[in-house]
Write a protein that holds these residues in place. Structure first.
Motif, PDB file in Angstrom:
ATOM      1  N   PRO A 106       0.818  -1.222   0.000  1.00 32.51           N
ATOM      2  CA  PRO A 106       0.000   0.000   0.000  1.00 32.51           C
ATOM      3  C   PRO A 106       0.853   1.275   0.000  1.00 32.51           C
ATOM      4  O   PRO A 106       0.466   2.281  -0.610  1.00 32.51           O
ATOM      5  N   LEU A 107       2.012   1.219   0.639  1.00 31.40           N
ATOM      6  CA  LEU A 107       2.901   2.391   0.641  1.00 31.40           C
ATOM      7  C   LEU A 107       3.474   2.634  -0.747  1.00 31.40           C
ATOM      8  O   LEU A 107       3.636   3.781  -1.164  1.00 31.40           O
ATOM      9  N   ASP A 108       3.772   1.541  -1.470  1.00 32.82           N
ATOM     10  CA  ASP A 108       4.240   1.689  -2.851  1.00 32.82           C
ATOM     11  C   ASP A 108       3.184   2.396  -3.701  1.00 32.82           C
ATOM     12  O   ASP A 108       3.503   3.258  -4.520  1.00 32.82           O
ATOM     13  N   GLU A 109       1.918   2.028  -3.486  1.00 28.16           N
ATOM     14  CA  GLU A 109       0.825   2.655  -4.226  1.00 28.16           C
ATOM     15  C   GLU A 109       0.729   4.143  -3.893  1.00 28.16           C
ATOM     16  O   GLU A 109       0.596   4.983  -4.783  1.00 28.16           O
ATOM     17  N   VAL A 110       0.824   4.479  -2.612  1.00 28.96           N
ATOM     18  CA  VAL A 110       0.758   5.883  -2.191  1.00 28.96           C
ATOM     19  C   VAL A 110       1.934   6.662  -2.775  1.00 28.96           C
ATOM     20  O   VAL A 110       1.767   7.794  -3.252  1.00 28.96           O
ATOM     21  N   MET A 111       3.118   6.053  -2.769  1.00 28.39           N
ATOM     22  CA  MET A 111       4.294   6.724  -3.345  1.00 28.39           C
ATOM     23  C   MET A 111       4.072   7.007  -4.823  1.00 28.39           C
ATOM     24  O   MET A 111       4.385   8.097  -5.310  1.00 28.39           O
ATOM     25  N   SER A 112       3.531   6.033  -5.539  1.00 28.90           N
ATOM     26  CA  SER A 112       3.279   6.219  -6.969  1.00 28.90           C
ATOM     27  C   SER A 112       2.289   7.359  -7.205  1.00 28.90           C
ATOM     28  O   SER A 112       2.499   8.202  -8.086  1.00 28.90           O
ATOM     29  N   LEU A 113       1.223   7.393  -6.421  1.00 27.64           N
ATOM     30  CA  LEU A 113       0.233   8.468  -6.557  1.00 27.64           C
ATOM     31  C   LEU A 113       0.847   9.831  -6.237  1.00 27.64           C
ATOM     32  O   LEU A 113       0.631  10.802  -6.958  1.00 27.64           O
ATOM     33  N   MET A 114       1.635   9.880  -5.157  1.00 28.38           N
ATOM     34  CA  MET A 114       2.248  11.158  -4.772  1.00 28.38           C
ATOM     35  C   MET A 114       3.253  11.617  -5.825  1.00 28.38           C
ATOM     36  O   MET A 114       3.351  12.811  -6.117  1.00 28.38           O
TER      37      MET A 114
END
Length: 137
Positions: A106-114
């Protein structure tokens, strides 16, 4: 050798200096960068099962995302701002999920979005920034 505390103190002083002289556009860039850095650090804490450090770093990450939410100006472009606010709330939900489940995905996903949001923010031209500042006055 200075050690980790010396490096952290330097970074904190450097950031304070950068923030003190930053225009509003740069402040948002710094906040976004702070989110990305803390997410990367948090991934390491999750992988090492360091619960205390993971919790404090992710809590700070959520605080920064909330600061980004608080900085949104609904008068500028209501639809875009509403979408960004929803995306920030989604990121917060994913961070909570990563923390509870001790998973980095989930952190990888948030990083990608940010990174996508920051990339668009970084593309704003100086002319557009000046026009936005002129509208605020």
């Amino acid at each position: 050798m200075y050690g980790n505390k010396g490096i952290q103190a330097y970074k904190k002083d450097s950031l304070r200096s950068d923030l003190a002289s930053a225009d509003p556009h740069r402040v948002i860039q710094l906040l976004m960068q702070g989110v990305l850095e803390r997410l990367a650090i948090s991934k390491g804490f999750i992988e090492r099962k360091d619960m205390e450090s993971k919790s404090s770093t992710l809590t700070r990450t959520v605080e920064i995302i909330n600061a980004l939410r608080d900085s949104l100006e609904y008068d500028a472009n209501p639809e875009l701002v509403e979408n960004l606010d929803s995306l920030y709330l989604y990121m917060i939900d994913r961070i909570h999920q990563a923390s509870a489940e001790m998973r980095v995905e989930p952190l990888d996903e948030v990083m990608s979005l940010m990174l996508q949001i920051k990339g668009a923010w970084d593309q704003i031209s100086d002319i557009d920034k000046q026009q936005a500042y002129a509208q605020e006055s």
